[in-house]
Design an enzyme around this catalytic site. Structure first.
Site, short mmCIF file in Angstrom:
data_model
loop_
_atom_site.label_atom_id
_atom_site.label_comp_id
_atom_site.label_asym_id
_atom_site.label_seq_id
_atom_site.Cartn_x
_atom_site.Cartn_y
_atom_site.Cartn_z
N GLY A 207 0.83 -1.20 0.00
CA GLY A 207 0.00 0.00 0.00
C GLY A 207 0.87 1.26 0.00
N LYS A 208 1.91 1.23 0.82
CA LYS A 208 2.81 2.38 0.88
C LYS A 208 3.57 2.55 -0.44
CE LYS A 208 4.06 2.21 5.80
NZ LYS A 208 5.21 2.06 6.71
N ASP B 237 7.91 5.31 8.83
CA ASP B 237 7.15 4.70 9.92
C ASP B 237 5.90 5.55 10.10
OD1 ASP B 237 7.21 2.40 11.65
OD2 ASP B 237 7.00 3.84 13.27
N SER B 238 4.79 4.87 10.20
CA SER B 238 3.54 5.62 10.26
C SER B 238 2.56 4.88 11.13
CB SER B 238 2.98 5.77 8.84
OG SER B 238 2.83 4.50 8.25
N PHE C 195 -5.50 1.11 2.32
CA PHE C 195 -5.08 -0.03 3.12
C PHE C 195 -5.23 0.32 4.59
CE2 PHE C 195 -0.95 1.38 4.83
CZ PHE C 195 -0.71 2.49 4.04
N TYR D 110 -6.10 1.27 8.16
CA TYR D 110 -7.29 1.83 8.82
C TYR D 110 -8.09 2.78 7.93
CZ TYR D 110 -4.78 0.07 12.92
OH TYR D 110 -4.12 -0.73 13.82
N ASP D 111 -7.73 2.86 6.65
CA ASP D 111 -8.41 3.80 5.75
C ASP D 111 -9.95 3.69 5.77
OD1 ASP D 111 -6.17 5.13 4.91
OD2 ASP D 111 -5.89 3.94 3.09
N LYS E 220 -6.00 10.67 -2.12
CA LYS E 220 -5.52 10.47 -0.75
C LYS E 220 -4.17 11.18 -0.55
CE LYS E 220 -4.03 6.96 2.50
NZ LYS E 220 -3.68 5.56 2.71
P1 IMP Z 1 4.54 0.51 9.74
O1 IMP Z 1 4.69 -0.33 8.52
O2 IMP Z 1 5.23 0.01 10.94
O3 IMP Z 1 4.86 1.96 9.44
O4 IMP Z 1 3.00 0.40 10.11
C1 IMP Z 1 2.10 1.37 9.80
C2 IMP Z 1 0.71 0.84 10.08
O5 IMP Z 1 -0.10 1.98 10.38
C3 IMP Z 1 0.08 0.19 8.85
O6 IMP Z 1 0.23 -1.19 8.86
C4 IMP Z 1 -1.37 0.59 8.99
O7 IMP Z 1 -2.03 -0.29 9.86
C5 IMP Z 1 -1.30 1.97 9.65
N1 IMP Z 1 -1.24 3.02 8.61
C6 IMP Z 1 -0.18 3.81 8.27
N2 IMP Z 1 -0.48 4.62 7.26
C7 IMP Z 1 -1.75 4.34 6.92
C8 IMP Z 1 -2.60 4.85 5.91
O8 IMP Z 1 -2.26 5.69 5.08
N3 IMP Z 1 -3.83 4.30 5.89
C9 IMP Z 1 -4.26 3.37 6.76
N4 IMP Z 1 -3.49 2.83 7.70
C10 IMP Z 1 -2.24 3.33 7.78
#
Ligand code: IMP
Length: 201
Positions: free
Chosen positions: A18-19, A77-78, A157, A159-160, A180
């Site tokens: 998704g990212k 990281d998000s 993807f 929590y969208d 988005k």
């Molecule tokens: P990371 O891969 O450790 O950065 O995990 C980020 C997680 O935060 C993702 O697996 C999603 O569950 C959530 N997340 C981050 N960005 C988004 C977004 O743009 N939409 C929806 N969920 C997001």
């Protein structure tokens, strides 16, 4: 004399498709090629995300992966932050359930019966740019929304489907990835990154 473009290629250190899709949409028009880390180093072990903040985790990933290539690496990281739940799930956003629907259900359960004004949530994104094991700079972006009671929409993807963005009266899963990117935490952080790297052009 124009300096040679330093950042004509970026290695994206994420396995989240998704990212990757959202990054590619941004960079395709800029002549900056996005290469996935797997395509360069194969299937290597992921670093442990031991940071307490998004920034710490973004840095851990960028430093780790940039040791495997000479090219500049971008990590992200998000996550979702819900102030009413003491900023839960925060850095644990990807770990509170086995898949997206389990994770969504978990936060819906915690917010069950809670009125709208307390269902405020933020998506946060921190990008870290690194080269040869050293951080060059980090960039962050944030967007405010509300957690609705039932998922809506099939795009995006994570929590969208429950992240309702008031200015357009839709969830992030009800809009295209181009749209988005205009409002999202990731889009905002990417714009800062682009401003920085195009100054090197
Ligand atoms: P990371 O891969 O450790 O950065 O995990 C980020 C997680 O935060 C993702 O697996 C999603 O569950 C959530 N997340 C981050 N960005 C988004 C977004 O743009 N939409 C929806 N969920 C997001």
């Amino acid at each position: 004399m124009k300096r040679e473009r330093k950042f004509n290629q970026l290695v994206l250190a994420t396995k989240n498709s998704g990212k990757v899709k959202e990054f590619q949409k941004y960079f395709s028009s800029l002549n900056i090629k996005i290469v996935k880390i797997d395509d360069i180093v194969g299937d290597i072990k992921e670093p442990e995300e031991t940071g307490k903040t998004f920034k710490e985790n973004a840095k851990i990933k960028a430093i780790y992966y940039s040791k495997f290539t000479d090219k500049p690496v971008i990590s992200e990281d998000s996550g979702l932050v819900i102030p009413y739940l003491n900023n839960y799930p925060g850095v644990y956003s990807s770990r509170i359930g086995k898949n997206d629907s389990e994770r969504i259900n978990k936060i819906l359960e915690k917010l069950n019966g809670i009125e709208e004004d307390k269902r405020v949530a933020y998506f946060v994104s921190v990008l870290a740019l690194a080269e040869n094991g050293k951080i060059i700079k980090t960039f962050s972006g944030k967007v405010k929304g509300y957690i609705i009671k039932e998922p809506k929409g099939n795009n995006g993807f994570g929590y969208d489907p429950v992240f309702y963005y008031k200015p357009i009266r839709k969830t992030f899963a009800q809009i295209s990835s181009e749209e988005k990117n205009k409002y999202s935490h990731r889009g905002r952080a990417i714009k800062k990154l682009i401003k920085f790297i195009t100054n090197f052009s």
